[in-house]
Design a protein around this motif. Structure first.
Motif, PDB file in Angstrom:
ATOM      1  N   ARG A 228       0.808  -1.225   0.000  1.00 42.70           N
ATOM      2  CA  ARG A 228       0.000   0.000   0.000  1.00 42.70           C
ATOM      3  C   ARG A 228       0.838   1.270   0.000  1.00 42.70           C
ATOM      4  O   ARG A 228       0.381   2.322  -0.419  1.00 42.70           O
ATOM      5  CB  ARG A 228      -0.952  -0.006   1.195  1.00 42.70           C
ATOM      6  N   ASP A 229       2.109   1.183   0.464  1.00 41.89           N
ATOM      7  CA  ASP A 229       2.985   2.362   0.491  1.00 41.89           C
ATOM      8  C   ASP A 229       4.062   2.294  -0.573  1.00 41.89           C
ATOM      9  O   ASP A 229       5.003   3.091  -0.570  1.00 41.89           O
ATOM     10  CB  ASP A 229       3.648   2.502   1.874  1.00 41.89           C
ATOM     11  N   THR A 230       3.961   1.331  -1.503  1.00 47.33           N
ATOM     12  CA  THR A 230       4.987   1.152  -2.529  1.00 47.33           C
ATOM     13  C   THR A 230       4.351   1.306  -3.893  1.00 47.33           C
ATOM     14  O   THR A 230       3.759   0.376  -4.448  1.00 47.33           O
ATOM     15  CB  THR A 230       5.638  -0.246  -2.417  1.00 47.33           C
ATOM     16  N   ASN A 231       4.472   2.501  -4.446  1.00 47.83           N
ATOM     17  CA  ASN A 231       3.821   2.825  -5.718  1.00 47.83           C
ATOM     18  C   ASN A 231       4.276   1.911  -6.846  1.00 47.83           C
ATOM     19  O   ASN A 231       3.482   1.478  -7.674  1.00 47.83           O
ATOM     20  CB  ASN A 231       4.101   4.288  -6.077  1.00 47.83           C
ATOM     21  N   LEU A 232       5.589   1.582  -6.887  1.00 44.21           N
ATOM     22  CA  LEU A 232       6.138   0.785  -7.978  1.00 44.21           C
ATOM     23  C   LEU A 232       5.560  -0.626  -8.019  1.00 44.21           C
ATOM     24  O   LEU A 232       5.529  -1.258  -9.068  1.00 44.21           O
ATOM     25  CB  LEU A 232       7.672   0.712  -7.857  1.00 44.21           C
ATOM     26  N   LYS A 233       5.125  -1.144  -6.874  1.00 41.46           N
ATOM     27  CA  LYS A 233       4.514  -2.470  -6.833  1.00 41.46           C
ATOM     28  C   LYS A 233       2.997  -2.396  -6.874  1.00 41.46           C
ATOM     29  O   LYS A 233       2.338  -3.273  -7.430  1.00 41.46           O
ATOM     30  CB  LYS A 233       4.969  -3.212  -5.574  1.00 41.46           C
ATOM     31  N   GLN A 234       2.466  -1.356  -6.288  1.00 37.20           N
ATOM     32  CA  GLN A 234       1.006  -1.224  -6.184  1.00 37.20           C
ATOM     33  C   GLN A 234       0.368  -0.995  -7.554  1.00 37.20           C
ATOM     34  O   GLN A 234      -0.625  -1.635  -7.907  1.00 37.20           O
ATOM     35  CB  GLN A 234       0.681  -0.058  -5.250  1.00 37.20           C
ATOM     36  N   VAL A 235       0.937  -0.093  -8.345  1.00 38.07           N
ATOM     37  CA  VAL A 235       0.329   0.276  -9.626  1.00 38.07           C
ATOM     38  C   VAL A 235       0.298  -0.895 -10.610  1.00 38.07           C
ATOM     39  O   VAL A 235      -0.757  -1.221 -11.164  1.00 38.07           O
ATOM     40  CB  VAL A 235       1.044   1.507 -10.241  1.00 38.07           C
ATOM     41  N   PRO A 236       1.448  -1.587 -10.865  1.00 36.55           N
ATOM     42  CA  PRO A 236       1.377  -2.735 -11.794  1.00 36.55           C
ATOM     43  C   PRO A 236       0.428  -3.821 -11.317  1.00 36.55           C
ATOM     44  O   PRO A 236      -0.260  -4.446 -12.134  1.00 36.55           O
ATOM     45  CB  PRO A 236       2.830  -3.245 -11.820  1.00 36.55           C
ATOM     46  N   LEU A 237       0.373  -4.060 -10.002  1.00 32.24           N
ATOM     47  CA  LEU A 237      -0.502  -5.097  -9.466  1.00 32.24           C
ATOM     48  C   LEU A 237      -1.974  -4.729  -9.692  1.00 32.24           C
ATOM     49  O   LEU A 237      -2.793  -5.577 -10.056  1.00 32.24           O
ATOM     50  CB  LEU A 237      -0.224  -5.304  -7.983  1.00 32.24           C
ATOM     51  N   ALA A 238      -2.296  -3.458  -9.478  1.00 34.50           N
ATOM     52  CA  ALA A 238      -3.685  -3.008  -9.695  1.00 34.50           C
ATOM     53  C   ALA A 238      -4.075  -3.163 -11.167  1.00 34.50           C
ATOM     54  O   ALA A 238      -5.182  -3.617 -11.481  1.00 34.50           O
ATOM     55  CB  ALA A 238      -3.839  -1.550  -9.260  1.00 34.50           C
ATOM     56  N   TYR A 239      -3.161  -2.785 -12.081  1.00 39.55           N
ATOM     57  CA  TYR A 239      -3.430  -2.958 -13.508  1.00 39.55           C
ATOM     58  C   TYR A 239      -3.609  -4.441 -13.864  1.00 39.55           C
ATOM     59  O   TYR A 239      -4.484  -4.806 -14.655  1.00 39.55           O
ATOM     60  CB  TYR A 239      -2.282  -2.382 -14.337  1.00 39.55           C
ATOM     61  N   GLU A 240      -2.773  -5.288 -13.276  1.00 40.25           N
ATOM     62  CA  GLU A 240      -2.850  -6.726 -13.545  1.00 40.25           C
ATOM     63  C   GLU A 240      -4.202  -7.291 -13.104  1.00 40.25           C
ATOM     64  O   GLU A 240      -4.818  -8.100 -13.812  1.00 40.25           O
ATOM     65  CB  GLU A 240      -1.706  -7.444 -12.820  1.00 40.25           C
ATOM     66  N   ILE A 241      -4.659  -6.872 -11.936  1.00 40.92           N
ATOM     67  CA  ILE A 241      -5.948  -7.352 -11.427  1.00 40.92           C
ATOM     68  C   ILE A 241      -7.091  -6.840 -12.305  1.00 40.92           C
ATOM     69  O   ILE A 241      -8.036  -7.582 -12.607  1.00 40.92           O
ATOM     70  CB  ILE A 241      -6.144  -6.908  -9.962  1.00 40.92           C
ATOM     71  N   LEU A 242      -7.010  -5.582 -12.727  1.00 42.35           N
ATOM     72  CA  LEU A 242      -8.043  -5.031 -13.610  1.00 42.35           C
ATOM     73  C   LEU A 242      -8.121  -5.814 -14.923  1.00 42.35           C
ATOM     74  O   LEU A 242      -9.210  -6.108 -15.421  1.00 42.35           O
ATOM     75  CB  LEU A 242      -7.749  -3.560 -13.915  1.00 42.35           C
ATOM     76  N   LYS A 243      -6.963  -6.164 -15.453  1.00 44.06           N
ATOM     77  CA  LYS A 243      -6.929  -6.922 -16.702  1.00 44.06           C
ATOM     78  C   LYS A 243      -7.507  -8.316 -16.505  1.00 44.06           C
ATOM     79  O   LYS A 243      -8.285  -8.809 -17.331  1.00 44.06           O
ATOM     80  CB  LYS A 243      -5.490  -7.022 -17.209  1.00 44.06           C
ATOM     81  N   LEU A 244      -7.142  -8.957 -15.399  1.00 43.13           N
ATOM     82  CA  LEU A 244      -7.641 -10.296 -15.092  1.00 43.13           C
ATOM     83  C   LEU A 244      -9.157 -10.267 -14.886  1.00 43.13           C
ATOM     84  O   LEU A 244      -9.880 -11.169 -15.318  1.00 43.13           O
ATOM     85  CB  LEU A 244      -6.936 -10.826 -13.839  1.00 43.13           C
ATOM     86  N   ASN A 245      -9.637  -9.226 -14.240  1.00 44.80           N
ATOM     87  CA  ASN A 245     -11.077  -9.082 -13.980  1.00 44.80           C
ATOM     88  C   ASN A 245     -11.866  -8.763 -15.252  1.00 44.80           C
ATOM     89  O   ASN A 245     -12.996  -9.215 -15.427  1.00 44.80           O
ATOM     90  CB  ASN A 245     -11.297  -7.978 -12.940  1.00 44.80           C
TER      91      ASN A 245
END
Length: 568
Positions: free
Chosen positions: A76-93
């Protein structure tokens, strides 16, 4: 035969997976569990692994989504990991479950709040869009709250007040903490509008609401103290220094005891301004000594800058030029460090977005190619099955018509006619496959142009992310518009284009290769905008070429070039 084909299509339909609306509530429960474990990373990992095991056992992608979604609380405090993960989940969803689309867009809005306010606003709008489709309404006030905060950051205070009010109206009566927060936001906004009396009134209301709640949590006590500090600041701006000092000292001492150094910076600065205004030098010195003491404990560069600016103000007021020079030099270094950090953050964010866009485009292209292959294979299987079934019917029919010659002859004529129909049907299917392949080729050619644009953008150093993103979104819109035209090109073959170019070149040998290529597009009746996107140039350039070609081939200004080319 019809029954068998119907059965095949029915099987294909049932092989598709359908959305299970229960998973929206399931994801909501996973979110609540993850939130309760927010300061327990090991427990979050356990929960994520548990969901992953469910995915391995059942093969349901919903459990893979929940496993990845849980991990977002680790970063939650690491932008470099949070952003790609959120995009990955959006794509999977893939926009299937509203809760995931809402939550991930909400998260991305937070991540881009400071680095790209415009992009953050787009994400929060998407989150609100998906939230409106959900039966779960508890997130609605928080989405409006964040949108109001974004408008507040943009200094659009009227819209900020509008969304803070919408948030307040959607909160439940027992949500005192969030209701008090909205009144605090009203106070902050009215303060910016120089309406101090309203700021005081709203903030006092928020304090009363939170004080009426029994058994306050530690975070609620901290927020209540913060609101009192804000109230003290508004009294200071109204000239009531005594009340202001009393409230600000409560806040200051609370942060001091709790060692909440970051929280205490603004309070210290406000107290310093009060003591400077009423000329209480000793108390001024106490605040400065406190700031000097906590400065080494601060981790964030911008917090160190804020502290040293207050200290610099003190040395300047008291003409301590020796210390003033030292603190000024220190501030210069800190500001350089802050600029470097901001530059790195912007570059990293830009790289994340660019990499994601390129990866998405590549995967989309591969997916469409594979999908086309599957469709072609499916069509061929249907044709083979049709032929096989038909041949079986012929054999069966012949065995049953051997008794009577006349019936056999009639049956033979019927079979010959059916064979001719089947042949025509096969030719039609082959022609359809050919057309589909040509359409795919045109699609891929269009996307190649887009890839070239992306590569050129990446080659440019010091890219402005806002400008880059706007350019990318514009080109994607162009791709979508060209896609709509692709259906009109399905029956156009490349052999026909070669013949057309040969005829045109023989008739008008003075046309250049570039002009011949553009004539194909003009013949297709594509717009200047669409041709510009395909040819990687501007609409103005296309218009110049069109005028030049008409002039070369001797057309009048009011004559239609497309009609002329289609008659060749």
């Amino acid at each position: 035969m019809r029954s068998i084909l119907f059965f095949l299509f029915l099987s294909a339909i049932h092989s598709c997976t359908f959305k299970d609306d229960r998973f929206n509530e399931y994801f909501n429960q996973i979110d609540q569990q993850s939130t309760s474990l927010i300061n327990q990373p090991k427990e979050i990992i356990k929960l994520s692994d548990k969901e992953l095991e469910k995915y391995k056992k059942t093969g349901k992608k919903e459990y893979l989504i929940s496993s990845k979604y849980t991990k977002m609380y680790l970063f939650r405090d690491t932008n470099l990991k949070q952003v790609p993960l959120a995009y990955e989940i959006l794509k999977l969803n893939n926009d299937e479950y509203e809760f995931i689309s809402m939550s991930c867009n909400f998260n991305l809005a937070f991540q881009f709040e400071n680095s790209s306010p415009k992009l953050a606003m787009q994400f929060i709008d998407q989150a609100i869009h998906w939230n409106d489709k959900l039966k779960i309404t508890k997130y609605t006030p928080h989405l409006y709250h964040i949108k109001g905060r974004f408008y507040y950051n943009q200094e659009n205070y009227d819209k900020a007040l509008y969304y803070f009010d919408k948030s307040l109206k959607s909160l439940l009566p027992d949500e005192q903490y969030f209701i008090a927060s909205m009144y605090n936001n009203f106070g902050l906004t009215y303060d910016q509008l120089n309406k101090n009396d309203l700021a005081i009134l709203k903030t006092q209301k928020g304090i009363e609401i939170l004080e009426s709640k029994n058994n306050l949590r530690p975070d609620e006590i901290t927020f209540l103290t913060h609101m009192k500090g804000n109230l003290g600041f508004y009294y200071y701006k109204n000239g009531d220094f005594l009340t202001a000092e009393k409230l600000l000292l409560q806040e200051f001492n609370y942060y001091k005891i709790k060692k909440l150094y970051s929280n205490s910076i603004m309070t210290s600065e406000r107290l310093f301004d009060i003591y400077a205004a009423i000329k209480q030098t000793d108390k001024e010195k106490e605040v400065i000594d406190y700031l000097v003491g906590i400065e080494p404990q601060l981790q964030k560069t911008h917090e160190k800058i804020n502290v040293n600016e207050v200290i610099q103000k003190y040395y300047s007021r008291h003409h301590d030029f020796n210390n003033l020079q030292k603190i000024s030099e220190k501030l210069i270094l800190l500001n350089h460090a802050s600029d470097d950090e901001n530059h790195r953050n912007l570059k990293q964010t830009s790289d994340i977005l660019n990499n994601y866009m390129l990866k998405t485009i590549n995967e989309k292209s591969d997916y469409e190619i594979n999908s086309q292959k599957k469709r072609n294979t499916f069509l061929m299987i249907l044709i083979v099955l049709s032929v096989t079934i038909f041949m079986i019917m012929i054999i069966y029919t012949r065995k049953n018509t051997l008794k009577e010659k006349e019936i056999a002859e009639n049956q033979k004529l019927i079979l010959e006619k059916n064979e001719e129909i089947l042949k025509q049907n096969i030719e039609f299917q082959e022609e359809r496959i050919k057309n589909l392949q040509q359409n795919l080729h045109l699609k891929m050619e269009t996307e190649k142009v887009f890839f070239e644009n992306i590569k050129q953008i990446k080659k440019v150093k010091n890219t402005d992310i806002e400008k880059t993103l706007n350019d990318l979104f514009f080109k994607i819109s162009n791709l979508i518009e060209i896609d709509k035209k692709n259906y009109d090109l399905m029956t156009e073959s490349y052999g026909e284009n070669d013949q057309f170019i040969q005829k045109l070149s023989n008739g008008f040998p003075f046309l250049t290769k570039k002009e011949l290529k553009l004539c194909i597009y003009f013949r297709m009746n594509l717009s200047s905008k669409e041709i510009a996107s395909l040819d990687n140039t501007t609409m103005g350039t296309i218009r110049v070429y069109k005028a030049k070609i008409k002039s070369k081939i001797g057309l009048e200004k009011n004559e239609n070039l497309t009609d002329f080319l289609n008659n060749i």
